[in-house]
Design an enzyme around this catalytic site. Sequence first.
Site, PDB file in Angstrom:
ATOM      1  N   GLU A  60      -4.893 -47.192 -75.472  1.00 16.19           N
ATOM      2  CA  GLU A  60      -6.009 -46.741 -74.278  1.00 16.19           C
ATOM      3  C   GLU A  60      -7.129 -46.616 -74.334  1.00 16.19           C
ATOM      4  OE1 GLU A  60      -2.825 -45.741 -75.113  1.00 16.19           O
ATOM      5  OE2 GLU A  60      -1.623 -46.257 -73.341  1.00 16.19           O
ATOM      6  N   HIS A 129       5.198 -35.931 -70.147  1.00 24.24           N
ATOM      7  CA  HIS A 129       5.215 -36.996 -69.172  1.00 24.24           C
ATOM      8  C   HIS A 129       5.136 -36.701 -67.495  1.00 24.24           C
ATOM      9  CE1 HIS A 129       6.217 -38.969 -72.668  1.00 24.24           C
ATOM     10  NE2 HIS A 129       6.086 -40.054 -72.252  1.00 24.24           N
TER      11      HIS A 129
END
Lengths: 324, 331
Positions: A60, A129
């Site tokens: 990322e 998450h």
Amino acid sequence: MPEMTYREALRSTLVEEMDRDPRVLLLGEDIGVYQGTFRITEGLLERYGPRRVIDTPISELGFIGAAIGMAMLGLRPVVEVMTWNFSLPAADQILQNAAKVRYFSGGQVSVPLVIRGPNGAGVQLSAQHSQSLESFYGHFPGLRVVAPATPADARGLLRTALRAEDPVIFLEHAALYGMRGPVPEADYTVPFGQAAVVRPGRDVTVVAYSRMLHLALAAADELAQEGVECEVVDLRCLRPLDMDTVAESVRRTHRAVVVQEQWPLFGAAAEVATGIYERCFDDLDAPVERVTGEDVPAPYARNLEKLAFPDESRIAQAVRRVLQ
Amino acid sequence: MQHAQPVTVPAETLLEWYRTLVFCRRFEEQTERSFRRGKIGGYLHVAIGQEAVPLGFLSAARADDVFFVSYRDHVHTLVRGTDPGAVMAELYGKLGGTCKGKGGSMHLFDVSRGNYGGYGIVGGHIPLAVGAAYALRYQGTDRVCLCFFGDGAMNSGALHEAANLAGLWGREGLCPVVFVVENNQYGMGTSVERASAVAELARRFDAYDIPNERCDGMDVVVVYEVARRVVDQVRRTGRPYAVETITYRFSGHGAADLFQPYRTKEEVERWRQRDPILLLERRLRQEGLLDDARVREVEAWAEQRVQEAVAFAEASPEPPPEELYRDVYGG
Ligand SMILES: Cc1ncc(C[n+]2csc(CCOP(=O)(O)OP(=O)(O)O)c2C)c(N)n1
Ligand SMILES: [Mg+2]
């Protein structure tokens, strides 16, 4: 007006803008061959080829940084983050480069970059998450932060984002991808910084955005049976934040509840509540109530998870409290 | 390490480089004085001793090529032809600066000359350069992107993620980026041996299938010849390349690095024998292109240009309050 899902609204807008503007290209993990974790980019690799639909490594920091560089050189990259949780390794790129380079270059460069993907909790995804990062990103000048709750807004805001001159943090919600709704066709856009009154009502203003909007609307239905009329305002965009629409509503209802999925401290609801106090303190008949996630990392166990996030009944209770 | 081929650079260019090196040195020394006088604030990182690297590489680049650099960015900006007055005014925080006084020493930009800026987070600009290189090919050009960064940045995750992407995209001829490692032996006070498990930094690019080499970073002619070959190859192939230049900074890391307990005076003295100005001066004298009178002329010219830059910076107005909120967002 045709009906489509939130997912289809996003995908069709991407297609239309990619057809229109060759500068638009996509990057992300598993967006091509795999067709996208949430299938937003289904078929796009085949349609546009690997130069415009780039399957990236799990990197990322690297590919969001690269996308910023592409944008500085005049492309219009759209990055898909598999979920916003995974943007954190790239936070330095987003906050230190994308948000600021226009400013510290004295206006010499623009970063027309969209980073999009699901934000917020899913079902039993546990602590790493299940976070909502809107106030984290919303803190930084130079970014635009949007959080559409409906297919129409997903389309209208994405189109605005794809034509904007600034980096846009585009927060979707996994629970909304399958939601259907009417979607205006063709060149429909929703400008940044315009909240919408999605349900008029005289008794109390309920402010929400993204998935929480739908909980607020459900709570409003429930309260309507008790004769309480909620006015529900969808922020749609957190930066710029349209406090005018919120304040105008509160001046009419004299009461406000602000709902967010994220943690309470330094959150969007605190910001909105402060804005209400600053603008219409004298109009208020009760203190502003906040409904937020609990101040804990998201637990895995279903029963605990249910306790950790707002639901309709908690919103309804908050409304009843401000009406007392 | 590859060795220099016979000089192919015309005499006039060598003299021009000499003037440029002397000017950049005097400019940097002036910034240190201005810092001590409180005219320049914040952090100030000069490149005294390292000038041959930006000069050699940017001389090998084409005018339409682009580059990204760390906060040690004054010399890169000057050798690219940005008005020294505008550079000094930026350091002085003035409206006439390259970025209207809003970036300062660490963020010099001149996009009209392909200068996409100086960046203050170690390694943080490297991914930008990789994306910029991709964009240049995507747009169908044969322009090249140069990315300058220090030995310290070699240990950042940003470098490794960016290098992997460059290696991948380069396979398709879509990543014409030159990684220029300015190995000045230290990241602040930490030597390369104490910071990198592999002290030969260039080799680390092998992991990403990026061709690489080391070169002397003190002799501008050597730097130029390597840069020329590398830049041409990257332009031709669209594949990345990494050059680790071996250089040294004679000044402290930043203006606050006064005592330098991490190195000895003898070490600095040894490196001063290879001062890039000295090396070029020696070469020019040997070839009969320079004598004492010429040197004095160049010195006087450089000093005058520096003082003109200072005068411009002094005279330039402060950014007006309206600038505070300008350039946060585009249209
Ligand atoms: C991520 C990050 N960590 C720490 C710093 C503080 N810092 C600024 S420069 C520097 C040393 C960098 O060394 P190197 O990359 O070799 O470049 P040089 O200064 O030698 O040119 C450090 C630690 C920073 N700016 N960014
Ligand atoms: Mg160093």
